[in-house]
Design a protein around this motif. Structure first.
Motif, PDB file in Angstrom:
ATOM      1  N   LYS A 180       2.819  -9.740   1.897  1.00 21.67           N
ATOM      2  CA  LYS A 180       2.352  -9.177   3.165  1.00 21.67           C
ATOM      3  C   LYS A 180       2.267  -7.658   3.076  1.00 21.67           C
ATOM      4  CE  LYS A 180       3.448  -8.955   8.100  1.00 21.67           C
ATOM      5  NZ  LYS A 180       4.383  -9.371   9.168  1.00 21.67           N
ATOM      6  N   GLU A 181       3.271  -7.044   2.453  1.00 18.31           N
ATOM      7  CA  GLU A 181       3.257  -5.584   2.296  1.00 18.31           C
ATOM      8  C   GLU A 181       2.090  -5.136   1.422  1.00 18.31           C
ATOM      9  OE1 GLU A 181       5.025  -2.996   3.604  1.00 18.31           O
ATOM     10  OE2 GLU A 181       5.698  -4.542   5.004  1.00 18.31           O
ATOM     11  N   VAL A 182       1.849  -5.854   0.351  1.00 12.84           N
ATOM     12  CA  VAL A 182       0.714  -5.530  -0.517  1.00 12.84           C
ATOM     13  C   VAL A 182      -0.590  -5.627   0.283  1.00 12.84           C
ATOM     14  CG1 VAL A 182      -0.623  -6.258  -2.534  1.00 12.84           C
ATOM     15  CG2 VAL A 182       1.875  -6.251  -2.635  1.00 12.84           C
ATOM     16  N   HIS A 183      -0.703  -6.686   1.061  1.00 18.14           N
ATOM     17  CA  HIS A 183      -1.900  -6.911   1.880  1.00 18.14           C
ATOM     18  C   HIS A 183      -2.087  -5.783   2.893  1.00 18.14           C
ATOM     19  CE1 HIS A 183      -4.999  -9.601   3.541  1.00 18.14           C
ATOM     20  NE2 HIS A 183      -4.585  -9.222   4.750  1.00 18.14           N
ATOM     21  N   LEU A 184      -1.018  -5.395   3.570  1.00 19.42           N
ATOM     22  CA  LEU A 184      -1.099  -4.340   4.572  1.00 19.42           C
ATOM     23  C   LEU A 184      -1.498  -3.002   3.966  1.00 19.42           C
ATOM     24  CD1 LEU A 184       2.077  -5.099   6.736  1.00 19.42           C
ATOM     25  CD2 LEU A 184      -0.276  -5.092   7.551  1.00 19.42           C
TER      26      LEU A 184
END
Length: 459
Positions: A180-184
């Motif tokens: 999720k952090e990578v995506h954000l």
């Protein structure tokens, strides 16, 4: 609710983004890739003196298959580049014939339709599915705008709370939290570039792009009007003005984009190709090239050869710098410039699109532009991949796994207006937006999707 729409948009555009990213990156590096694929055809050893272009054309006609008709000549941009002539075969297909411009030796031929970069371009534009593929790609591009807008909206509270730290990865809990952090972070860095990519590509699409070009042409915001496109002959004639104002109604008039040219500037695609004078002896191809150069045409232009007695030579220049875009129509019998369309004649819309196209293709400022375009493209593919991974890790077995329908919604007037405007500007997208909204409402009502209060969703 924004997460729910972000999910729908992402699920639809995911496979298209991957295809667009891969093909776009490959096509962006065409100048470096093609010489590696066809070194014996595209590259020669430079010598002191080139043969006249007309001599090369005659040699090419002799070497071409029986019944083939010469349609196009591409002027070389570098001393080590071969001369390329395109022929239309009796089968209806086209073939490029390459010659050594110094010795006249025939180096070989390539099918225009089967050429690797042509295939990459057609996958990028239409998935090799013709009109259906073009419409799907156009729809995916518009839904990408929905995906980016809803993603930015969900990320915005993080920016307000954390400032510039919102552009960095935060400590995450578990593998799904890490993805999720990578995506954000990917989304926050790529949003502006992705929007620019979509908007600069849409004017070239088959449905909306075609209608937009026709509108820009009719209002003189795109191509120049007839009064501005006759530098060599003073004021436009009554016939020029008639052609300029009735181009869309005259089915017998040929437009520039109908000529056998591989690249035509967006602004001049719908401009009417004028006719020339009658005569017995046509001027040489060298005379045409010299006339184009004397009138400021840059190197690397393509020349559409006349196909009829009153047809003209059309010199089309589509360089990296939009200011060098040029379209000249030259009489094949007396060598006079019949019409000359320059960048300065473009309307404001066409000028903006010319720059957007050059940046979109990675051509405007060389290798740096190519690398930036590749980074945005591959970053978008990374967004699609991380979104898919998060979905797979979150969704229940044998269920779509869409975010829960909220129990109560704020008015969301700004979003309704924004999506409404998007639907008006892009009607095909508007229809699908309405369809998805209706299906979402019906499914939520019929299946009794578990509802959550808005405050329970962590962004």
């Amino acid at each position: 609710m924004l997460w729910r729409w972000h999910f729908y948009a992402g699920l639809f555009v995911m496979p298209f983004l991957i295809v667009l990213a891969i093909t776009g990156t490959i096509y962006c590096f065409q100048p470096q890739i093609e010489p590696l694929l066809y070194p014996k055809l595209l590259r020669v050893e430079p010598e002191d003196k080139r043969l006249p272009a007309q001599s090369l054309l005659e040699k090419a006609k002799t070497a071409a298959p029986a019944g083939a008709v010469a349609t196009t000549y591409t002027a070389a941009t570098k001393p080590d580049a071969s001369a390329e002539f395109i022929f239309r075969l009796p089968s209806g297909k086209s073939e490029s014939l390459y010659l050594n411009p110094y010795s006249g030796e025939v180096l070989g031929s390539l099918s225009v339709e089967d050429r690797f970069m042509k295939q990459v371009r057609m996958v990028h534009r239409a998935l090799l599915l013709g009109k259906t593929g073009e419409l799907l790609m156009e729809l995916a591009a518009c839904w990408t705008l929905v995906m980016i807008a809803t993603g930015l909206a969900m990320w915005w509270p993080r920016l307000r709370l954390s400032g510039v730290a919102a552009f960095r990865m935060s400590p995450a809990t578990g593998r799904r939290g890490w993805w999720k952090e990578v995506h954000l972070v990917l989304g926050s860095w790529l949003a502006v570039g992705a929007i620019a990519f979509v908007l600069s590509g849409l004017p070239w699409t088959a449905s909306w792009g075609k209608q937009f070009k026709a509108l820009a042409t009719a209002t003189n915001l795109g191509r120049p009007d007839a009064n501005a496109a006759a530098h060599s002959h003073g004021p436009a004639t009554a016939e020029d003005k008639s052609l300029g104002s009735h181009a869309s109604h005259d089915h017998h008039s040929q437009t520039a984009e109908a000529l056998p040219l591989t690249e035509v500037p967006w602004a001049t695609g719908l401009s009417i190709v004028p006719t020339g004078s009658m005569g017995k002896t046509p001027v040489s191809l060298d005379h045409v090239l010299a006339t184009a150069q004397a009138n400021g045409a840059v190197a690397g232009c393509q020349v559409a050869l006349p196909a009829a007695a009153k047809a003209v030579y059309t010199v089309s220049c589509f360089p990296s710098d939009p200011k060098g875009e040029r379209t000249l129509h030259i009489d094949q019998h007396n060598g006079a410039v019949v019409k000359d369309i320059r960048y300065v004649d473009y309307g404001p819309v066409a000028k903006a699109i010319s720059y957007g196209t050059s940046l979109h293709m990675g051509r405007y400022f060389g290798l740096t532009n190519q690398i930036i375009c590749a980074a945005i493209s591959l970053g978008l593919m990374g967004l699609a991949a991380t979104g898919f991974i998060m979905w797979i890790r979150r969704k229940p077995a044998r269920a779509l796994g869409a975010p829960s329908y909220p129990a109560a919604l704020p008015p969301m007037r700004a979003w309704l207006v924004g999506l409404g405007l998007l639907g008006l500007v892009f009607p095909m997208t508007g229809v699908t937006l309405l369809l998805v909204w209706l299906i979402d409402r019906v499914v939520a009502r019929v299946t009794g999707v578990p509802k959550t209060r808005p405050g329970n969703i962590t962004v």
